[in-house]
Scaffold this active site. Structure first.
Site, PDB file in Angstrom:
ATOM      1  N   GLY A  14     -14.729 -24.755 -37.560  1.00 42.18           N
ATOM      2  CA  GLY A  14     -14.076 -24.187 -36.379  1.00 42.18           C
ATOM      3  C   GLY A  14     -13.821 -25.224 -35.298  1.00 42.18           C
ATOM      4  N   ASP A  16     -15.242 -25.686 -32.221  1.00 39.51           N
ATOM      5  CA  ASP A  16     -16.410 -26.354 -31.635  1.00 39.51           C
ATOM      6  C   ASP A  16     -17.141 -27.175 -32.683  1.00 39.51           C
ATOM      7  OD1 ASP A  16     -15.616 -24.968 -29.450  1.00 39.51           O
ATOM      8  OD2 ASP A  16     -17.450 -23.791 -29.191  1.00 39.51           O
ATOM      9  N   LEU A  81     -22.898 -22.010 -34.607  1.00 39.28           N
ATOM     10  CA  LEU A  81     -21.566 -21.781 -34.041  1.00 39.28           C
ATOM     11  C   LEU A  81     -20.765 -20.774 -34.861  1.00 39.28           C
ATOM     12  CD1 LEU A  81     -20.552 -25.503 -33.330  1.00 39.28           C
ATOM     13  CD2 LEU A  81     -21.900 -23.959 -31.928  1.00 39.28           C
ATOM     14  N   ALA A  83     -19.226 -17.530 -36.473  1.00 38.48           N
ATOM     15  CA  ALA A  83     -19.044 -16.141 -36.029  1.00 38.48           C
ATOM     16  C   ALA A  83     -17.657 -15.674 -36.442  1.00 38.48           C
ATOM     17  CB  ALA A  83     -19.154 -16.046 -34.502  1.00 38.48           C
ATOM     18  N   THR A 128     -21.744 -15.898 -25.325  1.00 37.49           N
ATOM     19  CA  THR A 128     -20.383 -15.880 -24.759  1.00 37.49           C
ATOM     20  C   THR A 128     -20.253 -15.077 -23.473  1.00 37.49           C
ATOM     21  OG1 THR A 128     -18.140 -15.040 -25.157  1.00 37.49           O
ATOM     22  CG2 THR A 128     -19.879 -13.967 -26.371  1.00 37.49           C
ATOM     23  N   GLU A 130     -17.967 -13.128 -22.981  1.00 28.53           N
ATOM     24  CA  GLU A 130     -17.509 -11.776 -23.350  1.00 28.53           C
ATOM     25  C   GLU A 130     -18.628 -10.744 -23.195  1.00 28.53           C
ATOM     26  OE1 GLU A 130     -14.742  -9.946 -24.820  1.00 28.53           O
ATOM     27  OE2 GLU A 130     -13.679 -11.525 -23.758  1.00 28.53           O
ATOM     28  N   TYR A 156     -16.900  -7.404 -30.823  1.00 27.94           N
ATOM     29  CA  TYR A 156     -17.332  -8.807 -30.809  1.00 27.94           C
ATOM     30  C   TYR A 156     -18.375  -9.029 -29.702  1.00 27.94           C
ATOM     31  CZ  TYR A 156     -17.109 -13.763 -29.526  1.00 27.94           C
ATOM     32  OH  TYR A 156     -17.436 -15.061 -29.187  1.00 27.94           O
ATOM     33  N   ARG A 191      -8.167 -25.911 -31.133  1.00 30.36           N
ATOM     34  CA  ARG A 191      -8.229 -24.462 -31.010  1.00 30.36           C
ATOM     35  C   ARG A 191      -7.356 -23.785 -32.072  1.00 30.36           C
ATOM     36  NH1 ARG A 191     -11.410 -20.325 -29.369  1.00 30.36           N
ATOM     37  NH2 ARG A 191     -10.958 -19.597 -27.270  1.00 30.36           N
TER      38      ARG A 191
HETATM   39  P1  NAP Z   1     -13.877 -20.662 -34.447  1.00 32.53           P
HETATM   40  O1  NAP Z   1     -12.969 -21.832 -34.306  1.00 32.53           O
HETATM   41  O2  NAP Z   1     -13.287 -19.310 -34.683  1.00 32.53           O
HETATM   42  O3  NAP Z   1     -14.913 -20.983 -35.626  1.00 32.53           O
HETATM   43  C1  NAP Z   1     -15.731 -19.988 -36.169  1.00 32.53           C
HETATM   44  C2  NAP Z   1     -16.485 -20.576 -37.353  1.00 32.53           C
HETATM   45  O4  NAP Z   1     -17.344 -19.582 -37.931  1.00 32.53           O
HETATM   46  C3  NAP Z   1     -15.588 -21.090 -38.476  1.00 32.53           C
HETATM   47  O5  NAP Z   1     -16.064 -22.340 -38.911  1.00 32.53           O
HETATM   48  C4  NAP Z   1     -15.783 -20.036 -39.573  1.00 32.53           C
HETATM   49  O6  NAP Z   1     -15.639 -20.557 -40.875  1.00 32.53           O
HETATM   50  C5  NAP Z   1     -17.246 -19.691 -39.340  1.00 32.53           C
HETATM   51  N1  NAP Z   1     -17.632 -18.420 -39.988  1.00 32.53           N
HETATM   52  C6  NAP Z   1     -17.039 -17.210 -39.868  1.00 32.53           C
HETATM   53  N2  NAP Z   1     -17.684 -16.292 -40.607  1.00 32.53           N
HETATM   54  C7  NAP Z   1     -18.713 -16.942 -41.241  1.00 32.53           C
HETATM   55  C8  NAP Z   1     -19.736 -16.537 -42.127  1.00 32.53           C
HETATM   56  N3  NAP Z   1     -19.833 -15.270 -42.568  1.00 32.53           N
HETATM   57  N4  NAP Z   1     -20.645 -17.454 -42.540  1.00 32.53           N
HETATM   58  C9  NAP Z   1     -20.539 -18.752 -42.136  1.00 32.53           C
HETATM   59  N5  NAP Z   1     -19.575 -19.196 -41.287  1.00 32.53           N
HETATM   60  C10 NAP Z   1     -18.678 -18.301 -40.839  1.00 32.53           C
HETATM   61  O7  NAP Z   1     -14.821 -20.534 -33.159  1.00 32.53           O
HETATM   62  P2  NAP Z   1     -15.101 -21.595 -31.982  1.00 32.53           P
HETATM   63  O8  NAP Z   1     -14.084 -21.408 -30.923  1.00 32.53           O
HETATM   64  O9  NAP Z   1     -15.330 -22.928 -32.579  1.00 32.53           O
HETATM   65  O10 NAP Z   1     -16.447 -20.991 -31.385  1.00 32.53           O
HETATM   66  C11 NAP Z   1     -17.728 -21.410 -31.869  1.00 32.53           C
HETATM   67  C12 NAP Z   1     -18.772 -20.356 -31.501  1.00 32.53           C
HETATM   68  O11 NAP Z   1     -18.829 -20.223 -30.087  1.00 32.53           O
HETATM   69  C13 NAP Z   1     -18.480 -18.960 -32.034  1.00 32.53           C
HETATM   70  O12 NAP Z   1     -19.721 -18.359 -32.337  1.00 32.53           O
HETATM   71  C14 NAP Z   1     -17.825 -18.251 -30.852  1.00 32.53           C
HETATM   72  O13 NAP Z   1     -18.029 -16.851 -30.945  1.00 32.53           O
HETATM   73  C15 NAP Z   1     -18.578 -18.876 -29.707  1.00 32.53           C
HETATM   74  N6  NAP Z   1     -17.874 -18.945 -28.431  1.00 32.53           N
HETATM   75  C16 NAP Z   1     -16.649 -19.540 -28.375  1.00 32.53           C
HETATM   76  C17 NAP Z   1     -15.995 -19.662 -27.160  1.00 32.53           C
HETATM   77  C18 NAP Z   1     -14.641 -20.324 -27.043  1.00 32.53           C
HETATM   78  O14 NAP Z   1     -13.990 -20.167 -26.011  1.00 32.53           O
HETATM   79  N7  NAP Z   1     -14.221 -21.091 -28.048  1.00 32.53           N
HETATM   80  C19 NAP Z   1     -16.617 -19.158 -25.992  1.00 32.53           C
HETATM   81  C20 NAP Z   1     -17.881 -18.581 -26.092  1.00 32.53           C
HETATM   82  C21 NAP Z   1     -18.510 -18.491 -27.321  1.00 32.53           C
HETATM   83  P3  NAP Z   1     -14.316 -20.328 -41.796  1.00 32.53           P
HETATM   84  O15 NAP Z   1     -13.552 -21.592 -41.705  1.00 32.53           O
HETATM   85  O16 NAP Z   1     -14.894 -20.116 -43.151  1.00 32.53           O
HETATM   86  O17 NAP Z   1     -13.576 -19.134 -41.273  1.00 32.53           O
HETATM   87  O1  G4F Z   2      -7.400 -16.414 -26.317  1.00 32.62           O
HETATM   88  P1  G4F Z   2      -8.041 -15.095 -26.464  1.00 32.62           P
HETATM   89  O2  G4F Z   2      -7.926 -14.409 -27.779  1.00 32.62           O
HETATM   90  O3  G4F Z   2      -9.556 -15.297 -26.021  1.00 32.62           O
HETATM   91  P2  G4F Z   2     -10.696 -14.263 -25.542  1.00 32.62           P
HETATM   92  O4  G4F Z   2     -10.360 -12.892 -25.949  1.00 32.62           O
HETATM   93  O5  G4F Z   2     -10.929 -14.502 -24.099  1.00 32.62           O
HETATM   94  O6  G4F Z   2     -11.941 -14.770 -26.404  1.00 32.62           O
HETATM   95  C1  G4F Z   2     -12.264 -16.160 -26.523  1.00 32.62           C
HETATM   96  O7  G4F Z   2     -13.158 -16.498 -25.478  1.00 32.62           O
HETATM   97  C2  G4F Z   2     -14.440 -15.824 -25.523  1.00 32.62           C
HETATM   98  C3  G4F Z   2     -15.254 -16.313 -24.309  1.00 32.62           C
HETATM   99  O8  G4F Z   2     -14.913 -15.572 -23.178  1.00 32.62           O
HETATM  100  C4  G4F Z   2     -15.119 -16.190 -26.821  1.00 32.62           C
HETATM  101  F1  G4F Z   2     -16.364 -15.616 -26.873  1.00 32.62           F
HETATM  102  C5  G4F Z   2     -14.269 -15.737 -27.999  1.00 32.62           C
HETATM  103  O9  G4F Z   2     -14.902 -16.177 -29.203  1.00 32.62           O
HETATM  104  C6  G4F Z   2     -12.885 -16.383 -27.904  1.00 32.62           C
HETATM  105  O10 G4F Z   2     -13.024 -17.776 -28.120  1.00 32.62           O
HETATM  106  O11 G4F Z   2      -7.462 -14.087 -25.352  1.00 32.62           O
HETATM  107  C7  G4F Z   2      -7.465 -14.410 -23.975  1.00 32.62           C
HETATM  108  C8  G4F Z   2      -6.646 -13.359 -23.225  1.00 32.62           C
HETATM  109  C9  G4F Z   2      -7.071 -11.919 -23.520  1.00 32.62           C
HETATM  110  O12 G4F Z   2      -7.039 -11.211 -22.311  1.00 32.62           O
HETATM  111  C10 G4F Z   2      -5.978 -11.395 -24.449  1.00 32.62           C
HETATM  112  O13 G4F Z   2      -5.771  -9.993 -24.391  1.00 32.62           O
HETATM  113  O14 G4F Z   2      -5.288 -13.459 -23.646  1.00 32.62           O
HETATM  114  C11 G4F Z   2      -4.793 -12.140 -23.880  1.00 32.62           C
HETATM  115  N1  G4F Z   2      -3.631 -12.246 -24.778  1.00 32.62           N
HETATM  116  C12 G4F Z   2      -2.354 -11.904 -24.453  1.00 32.62           C
HETATM  117  N2  G4F Z   2      -1.558 -12.116 -25.498  1.00 32.62           N
HETATM  118  C13 G4F Z   2      -3.651 -12.680 -26.049  1.00 32.62           C
HETATM  119  C14 G4F Z   2      -2.329 -12.591 -26.506  1.00 32.62           C
HETATM  120  N3  G4F Z   2      -4.653 -13.140 -26.832  1.00 32.62           N
HETATM  121  C15 G4F Z   2      -4.331 -13.530 -28.096  1.00 32.62           C
HETATM  122  N4  G4F Z   2      -5.324 -14.012 -28.878  1.00 32.62           N
HETATM  123  N5  G4F Z   2      -3.050 -13.452 -28.589  1.00 32.62           N
HETATM  124  C16 G4F Z   2      -2.009 -12.979 -27.838  1.00 32.62           C
HETATM  125  O15 G4F Z   2      -0.873 -12.925 -28.297  1.00 32.62           O
END
Ligand code: NAP
Ligand code: G4F
Length: 331
Positions: A14, A16, A81, A83, A128, A130, A156, A191
């Site tokens: 992913g 991160d 990480l 999810a 998170t 969220e 989620y 991303r």
């Molecule tokens: P991401 O790009 O969606 O990566 C998610 C990872 O989880 C992928 O490597 C995916 O592997 C793996 N995964 C999914 N299901 C699995 C399973 N059953 N067993 C093992 N691995 C599995 O997410 P990210 O943005 O890097 O975020 C990393 C973590 O931080 C997540 O837990 C997310 O919820 C949390 N988080 C993210 C944000 C953000 O803004 N990015 C903010 C707060 C918290 P595959 O390649 O196999 O799908």
């Molecule tokens: O980019 P998003 O899908 O991120 P969201 O929902 O904030 O979640 C991300 O951040 C969380 C931390 O706060 C993480 F825990 C989670 O794993 C993830 O990384 O959506 C951001 C905003 C939302 O309000 C959504 O409704 O954008 C709005 N949006 C509008 N149009 C859209 C779209 N989101 C997506 N994904 N795609 C659209 O077309």
């Protein structure tokens, strides 16, 4: 025998996971990454970018695979990480999300505990913003902090709240070094395109290059506290180097709407009036929306000395430039 620290990273394929692998290798760690599934197409990308990382087959929903991984590779640190990380998609597969994003945390903690590693392996849980939900009644003016009230608004968010509390429970029950980073949105060139920021920068690049006519989005008014992922993985790692386990919010302390993101992204390619290029598609609306997220990073700044290097404006520019380069036809 090697004296470097050993880190197991779940979610290595992913966003991160990529930034963290880069940081840990630079810090001299031996890095092990959990990869799930047969023919996972993202495995080859990790192998190509990080040949020094050892990839291990395993799945957060398969406890035996986790026991095997920690027994065989005996990590000093586990960074959880992995999810189902999208907020919208889990409304259509909530049970899977509970199993992976929620119960998966328990499976991994138990793998460490039952193999006798409770006292020696440090554990990072990716919690998170969220979990807060962005509602008026629980939103402090200075932004959400570690002790703010939780009110998740999606399957989620609910699953992540279980993961957060079970992680804290293992810290309290078994004295494990478990730290939870409550991370606000963080973005960048790694991303996934299923998230709104990268979906926009990819579309802006393709519109600029004449490859796409418009972009379809959901609501444009929600606000997010958006930081750069490279800065955030440094904060995660700092949490595990601290002398005591704890919970920390990682955020910028600023919030911006999707409209503001669109304005900045289109400005990078000289388009001021982007509205004719954006259409609303109800498929991207969610049954319950998180209106506004704003975090207060005071604790992590004071206790760990964490600072971010990349501003919101720099991040948008970096993402658009990256996507133009990626989409441009080969010369
Ligand atoms: P991401 O790009 O969606 O990566 C998610 C990872 O989880 C992928 O490597 C995916 O592997 C793996 N995964 C999914 N299901 C699995 C399973 N059953 N067993 C093992 N691995 C599995 O997410 P990210 O943005 O890097 O975020 C990393 C973590 O931080 C997540 O837990 C997310 O919820 C949390 N988080 C993210 C944000 C953000 O803004 N990015 C903010 C707060 C918290 P595959 O390649 O196999 O799908
Ligand atoms: O980019 P998003 O899908 O991120 P969201 O929902 O904030 O979640 C991300 O951040 C969380 C931390 O706060 C993480 F825990 C989670 O794993 C993830 O990384 O959506 C951001 C905003 C939302 O309000 C959504 O409704 O954008 C709005 N949006 C509008 N149009 C859209 C779209 N989101 C997506 N994904 N795609 C659209 O077309």
């Amino acid at each position: 025998m090697s004296t470097s620290k050993r880190a197991l990273v779940t979610g290595i394929t992913g966003q991160d996971g990529g930034h963290l692998a880069e940081l840990l290798l630079a810090e001299g760690y031996e890095v092990f990454g959990l990869v799930r599934g047969q023919n996972n197409p993202r495995k080859a990308a990790v192998e190509a970018e990080f040949p020094a990382v050892t990839l291990i087959e395993g799945d957060l929903t398969d406890p035996a695979s986790l026991v095997r991984a920690v027994e065989r590779y005996d990590p000093d640190e586990v960074h959880n990480l992995a999810a189902v990380s999208h907020v919208g998609i889990p409304f259509t597969n909530p049970t899977l999300t509970a199993d992976v994003t929620g119960k998966g945390v328990l499976n991994l903690l138990e793998a460490l505990r039952i193999t006798g590693r409770a006292e020696r392996t440090r554990f990072y849980q990716a919690s998170t913003s969220e979990m807060f939900g962005g509602l008026d009644y629980n939103r402090p003016g200075a932004g959400y902090a570690e002790d703010s009230l939780f009110h998740p608004r999606s399957p989620y968010g609910v699953a992540k709240l279980y993961g957060h509390w079970i992680a804290k429970n293992y810290r309290e029950s078994y004295g494990m070094f478990v730290s939870c980073g409550i991370l606000f949105n963080h973005e960048g060139e790694r991303r996934g395109k299923e998230f709104v920021t990268r979906k926009i920068t990819d579309a802006v690049a393709r519109i600029h290059l004449g490859q796409q006519s418009h972009i379809e989005l959901g609501d444009l008014w929600p606000k997010r506290d958006w930081g750069y992922a490279g800065d955030y993985v440094r904060g995660m790692w700092q949490m595990l180097q601290h002398d005591t386990p704890d919970d920390f919010v990682l955020a910028t302390g600023q919030t911006h709407s999707i409209e503001e993101f669109l304005t900045l992204a289109f400005a990078q390619v000289g388009i001021d009036d982007w509205r004719p290029l954006v259409k609303q598609n109800p498929a991207f609306l969610r049954p319950a929306e998180v209106d506004i997220l704003l975090g207060d990073p005071s604790k992590v700044e004071t206790v760990l000395g964490w600072r971010r290097d990349v501003s919101f404006e720099q991040m948008v520019k970096l993402m658009v430039e990256h996507d133009i380069a990626l989409n441009a036809p080969a010369a």
